[in-house]
Design a protein around this motif. Sequence first.
Motif, PDB file in Angstrom:
ATOM      1  N   THR A   1      13.822  -4.285 127.987  1.00 57.79           N
ATOM      2  CA  THR A   1      13.292  -5.456 128.696  1.00 57.79           C
ATOM      3  C   THR A   1      13.896  -5.619 130.098  1.00 57.79           C
TER       4      THR A   1
ATOM      5  N   THR B   1      11.757  -5.560 133.755  1.00 62.35           N
ATOM      6  CA  THR B   1      11.838  -6.519 134.866  1.00 62.35           C
ATOM      7  C   THR B   1      12.274  -5.815 136.152  1.00 62.35           C
TER       8      THR B   1
ATOM      9  N   THR C   1      19.416  -9.370 132.271  1.00 63.74           N
ATOM     10  CA  THR C   1      18.010  -9.229 132.633  1.00 63.74           C
ATOM     11  C   THR C   1      17.761  -9.757 134.049  1.00 63.74           C
TER      12      THR C   1
ATOM     13  N   SER D   1      16.478  -7.655 137.358  1.00 62.88           N
ATOM     14  CA  SER D   1      15.267  -8.042 138.088  1.00 62.88           C
ATOM     15  C   SER D   1      15.547  -8.180 139.582  1.00 62.88           C
TER      16      SER D   1
END
Length: 433
Positions: free
Chosen positions: A264, A268, A323, A327
Motif C-alpha cells: 500500500t 501511494t 504510508t 506518498s
Amino acid sequence: MALTEQHAALAPLVRPTDRAYLAWAAVATAYAIAFLQRVSPQSVSLDFMADFSTDAAGVAMLASSYFWGYTLMQIPAGILVDRFGVKCVVLCSMAASSLGSAAFALAPNLLDVFVARLIIACGDALVFTSLLKLVALSFKDERFGMMSGISQVSGYVGGVLATTPLAAAVTGFGWRACFIFIACVGVANLAFASLVLKPEPVSNNPKTLKSVLVATRQSLARLANWGCAMTFASHFAVVTTLSGVWGIPMVAHFFNISPAAASTPLLTFMVGNAIGSIFLGHMADRAAAALDTALIRICLLRMLLIAMLLPPIAHALGFLYVTVVFSVLGLIAGGTVPLVLKCTKKLYTADLIGVGASVNTTAAGILAGVSQPIIGLAMVGASQLAGTGLESGAGSVGDAGYSALIGILLLMSLPGIAGPLLMRSQLIVRELH
C-alpha cells in the motif's frame, strides 16, 4: 489515395498546434507500451514458467534480456535521435517493439524468448529520448517542464496496465494472445504516428553522424554536463532502490505483515509520482532561473524523508505514518525528473538534448546496478553483527540491516547536492543568453 495525398489532405484540416499534440500523443503511447513491456514479466511469470517448463531462473532471463538491451541502447538512442530526427527513429522503434512482441508471443523456446525480448528492448530504448526531443522541439520553453512531466505520466500509465489489467487478461486469454494484442496496438500506433509526425526538414538538419559524435564528445568535456548526470543518477538510484527493490520487504518487516499488505505505501508512492510529475513540472517552468537551488532543496527534502523511515521512527509512529512518508516521497521523486530535464535542455540545447538524456540515463543505470550488491551485503552484514540476521532468506535482514540501507541511501544522495553546484555557473550563462 497515395500516402503523400493523404498527408496533403490532412495538413489543412489540422492546425500546427493540434498536430504537435497529436504527434506527442503518438510517441507518448509508444512510451506507455514500452513501460508496460519493461514491467510485464511480473504478470506473466507463472504462465511463462508452465509453458516453458522453467523456474525463476527462466523468468530472470526474461527480465535481464530486456534490461541489457535497454541499457546498451541508451547512448546510441541519443545520437540517433539528434542525427536523424524524431520521426525516423521513433517509427523504427515502434516497428522493432511490435515485431519483438509478436516474436515473443510465438517463441517456441527460451533462446527465441531471449532474442525477442532483446529486440523489444532495443526498440523501447529509443522512445523516451525521442519523446523528450519532440517536446523540446514542439513546445515553447515555458511549457517544457509541464509537458516533460506529463510525458513521464504516460509511462506510469503503462506501468499500471502491466499489473492488474495485464494479469487479468493473461488469466482469461493467455500470455501469448496478450502479447499478440500488444503487437497489434503497436502497429496501429505506428500507422498513426507516420501520419502525425512531421519529417525532419532536410534544409534544417545539416548534421552528420560524425558531427553529432564530435558534439557529444565536446559536451562530455564540460563539468556542468557531468553535474547534470550526477544529479539524475543519484535521484534514480536512490528512488529505484527504495521503491523498486527494498520498499515492500522493509515495510513488511517493520509491521510483520504480508508483502501484499505492505504494498500500500508503494502504491501511494506511484500515485505521488504521477501527481508530482505534472505539478512540479509546471513549477520547473516557473523556476527556470533557479533550477540549481530548487534541485538542492528537493534533494535535501528527499534525504529528510528517507531518514524519517529509520526503523525506530517507523516502529514508533506506525503504518499510516510510513504510508504518508512514501506518498510525499513519490511527489518529490516524480517532480525531480522535470527539473533535471529542464537543466538538460539548457545545458545541451534542443539540438543535443537526446544525447544529454541518454548520458543521464546511462549514468543512472550504472550507479543503480553497481550499488545493489553493495547494499545487499551491507544489510546482511549489519543484521548479523546486531545478532538479528542469523536466519537465512528474507528474514536475514533486521532493523540494523534496514538502518544500514537508509544510511547508504543518504550517502548516495550526496551527488544530488554536488551536481547542481557543478551546473550553477553554466545554467546562469544560459539564462543570460
